[in-house]
Write a protein that holds these residues in place. Structure first.
Motif, PDB file in Angstrom:
ATOM      1  N   VAL A 104      19.053 -21.081 -40.598  1.00 30.19           N
ATOM      2  CA  VAL A 104      18.048 -19.448 -41.310  1.00 30.19           C
ATOM      3  C   VAL A 104      17.084 -19.349 -40.185  1.00 30.19           C
ATOM      4  O   VAL A 104      16.286 -20.012 -39.646  1.00 30.19           O
ATOM      5  N   ILE A 105      17.645 -18.048 -39.635  1.00 28.23           N
ATOM      6  CA  ILE A 105      16.797 -18.010 -38.450  1.00 28.23           C
ATOM      7  C   ILE A 105      15.334 -16.551 -38.969  1.00 28.23           C
ATOM      8  O   ILE A 105      15.926 -15.649 -39.660  1.00 28.23           O
ATOM      9  N   PHE A 106      14.200 -17.610 -39.841  1.00 27.09           N
ATOM     10  CA  PHE A 106      13.492 -16.138 -40.384  1.00 27.09           C
ATOM     11  C   PHE A 106      12.864 -14.753 -39.291  1.00 27.09           C
ATOM     12  O   PHE A 106      12.149 -14.947 -37.848  1.00 27.09           O
ATOM     13  N   GLY A 107      12.075 -13.994 -39.355  1.00 24.16           N
ATOM     14  CA  GLY A 107      11.485 -12.707 -39.039  1.00 24.16           C
ATOM     15  C   GLY A 107      11.106 -11.740 -39.071  1.00 24.16           C
ATOM     16  O   GLY A 107      11.124 -11.707 -40.637  1.00 24.16           O
ATOM     17  N   SER A 108       9.330 -12.288 -38.451  1.00 27.59           N
ATOM     18  CA  SER A 108       8.533 -10.856 -39.136  1.00 27.59           C
ATOM     19  C   SER A 108       7.836 -10.360 -38.191  1.00 27.59           C
ATOM     20  O   SER A 108       7.337 -10.816 -37.305  1.00 27.59           O
ATOM     21  N   PRO A 109       7.279  -8.941 -38.640  1.00 25.99           N
ATOM     22  CA  PRO A 109       6.442  -8.522 -37.474  1.00 25.99           C
ATOM     23  C   PRO A 109       4.700  -9.746 -37.517  1.00 25.99           C
ATOM     24  O   PRO A 109       5.303  -9.974 -38.252  1.00 25.99           O
ATOM     25  N   THR A 110       4.105  -9.517 -36.688  1.00 26.53           N
ATOM     26  CA  THR A 110       3.139  -9.859 -36.725  1.00 26.53           C
ATOM     27  C   THR A 110       1.823  -8.946 -37.394  1.00 26.53           C
ATOM     28  O   THR A 110       1.135  -7.590 -36.141  1.00 26.53           O
ATOM     29  N   TYR A 111       1.105  -9.552 -38.289  1.00 23.28           N
ATOM     30  CA  TYR A 111       0.272  -7.805 -38.891  1.00 23.28           C
ATOM     31  C   TYR A 111      -0.809  -8.991 -39.111  1.00 23.28           C
ATOM     32  O   TYR A 111      -0.623 -10.227 -39.750  1.00 23.28           O
TER      33      TYR A 111
END
Length: 211
Positions: free
Chosen positions: A65-72
Motif C-alpha cells: 500500500v502506497i499512502f498519499g496525501s497533500p501536506t496541509y
C-alpha cells in the motif's frame, strides 16, 4: 543473468490517496505508472475520500500500500486522517500485518513540513505492522553545486516522495516533471520489492512442503 518469473496473477499495489486540488492526484498517477512499469505487478489507485467496501477489499488483497496525501498545515489532510482512523478495525485484527508500505506528499511550499506528513504515514504503517519502504534516492538539486531543479528527489527527502506545487498553478501545470519522475521511481521501487516479497514467500512455501 537470472530471469525473474512473472506471477500468473498480477501482484496488487494499492495507491491509497487523497487530493484536495488535483496536484496530489497527478503525483499518485505517476506513482501508479511506476508500479505498472514492473511486469507482474499492477497498480490499483484508490481515492480514500470514499470509505466503501471496495476500498477495504482492495487494501486487504494488496501486497503493498502506497499512502498519499497533500501536506496541509504541516500534516496529512483531514480526509486522509479520517481514512487512517477508520482503519482501526483492520488494525485490531492485524489485517495489514506484514504488507509493504510507502508514502508520498505534495505541498505549495518547498518545505512545508512535508516530512511530518510522511512520518505520520510511516507511523500509521508501523502501527499496522507493515514494512516501510523509503524513497531510496540521494538528495538532488542543491545537495551539490552542480545540481539543478530537474534532478530526481530535488526536495531532498528520504522517507517518501515529495513534490511541490505552487498554489497559483493548476494540476495540469504542477507538480514539476522532476517531482513526477521521483514519484514514478517510488512506485517502481515498491513494485519491485513487492515482487521479490511475493516470489520469496512462494519459494519458502515450496521448501516447507518438500522439507
Amino acid at each position: 543473468m537470472s530471469v525473474v518469473p512473472i506471477p500468473a496473477v498480477p501482484i496488487s499495489v494499492v495507491i491509497a490517496h487523497h487530493s484536495g486540488y488535483g496536484h496530489t492526484a497527478r503525483q499518485a498517477a505517476a506513482v501508479a505508472a511506476g508500479v505498472d512499469s514492473v511486469p507482474g505487478v499492477r497498480a490499483d489507485t484508490r481515492d480514500v475520500t470514499t470509505l466503501d467496501a471496495g476500498l477495504w477489499a482492495a487494501l486487504d488483497s494488496a501486497e503493498a500500500v502506497i499512502f498519499g496525501s497533500p501536506t496541509y498545515m504541516g500534516s496529512t489532510s483531514a480526509v486522509f486522517q479520517q481514512f487512517a482512523e477508520a482503519s482501526a478495525p483492520v488494525w485490531a485484527e492485524r489485517g495489514w500485518q506484514g504488507k509493504l508500505a510507502a508514502g508520498f506528499t505534495n505541498s505549495a511550499g518547498v518545505n512545508g513540513n512535508k516530512d511530518n506528513a510522511l512520518l505520520s504515514m510511516a507511523v500509521l504503517a508501523a502501527q499496522h505492522g507493515m514494512n516501510w519502504i523509503p524513497l531510496g534516492l540521494l538528495p538532488g538539486w542543491i545537495y551539490t553545486s552542480s545540481g539543478g531543479p530537474e534532478d530526481l528527489n530535488r526536495m531532498g527527502g528520504f522517507v517518501g516522495a515529495m513534490a511541490q506545487s505552487s498554489s497559483d498553478l493548476s494540476a495540469e501545470q504542477a507538480p514539476s516533471e522532476s517531482d513526477l519522475r521521483t514519484a514514478h521511481h517510488l512506485g517502481q521501487r515498491v513494485a519491485r520489492t513487492a515482487l521479490q516479497f511475493a516470489l520469496g514467500r512462494e519459494a519458502a512455501a515450496r521448501l516447507a512442503v518438500t522439507a
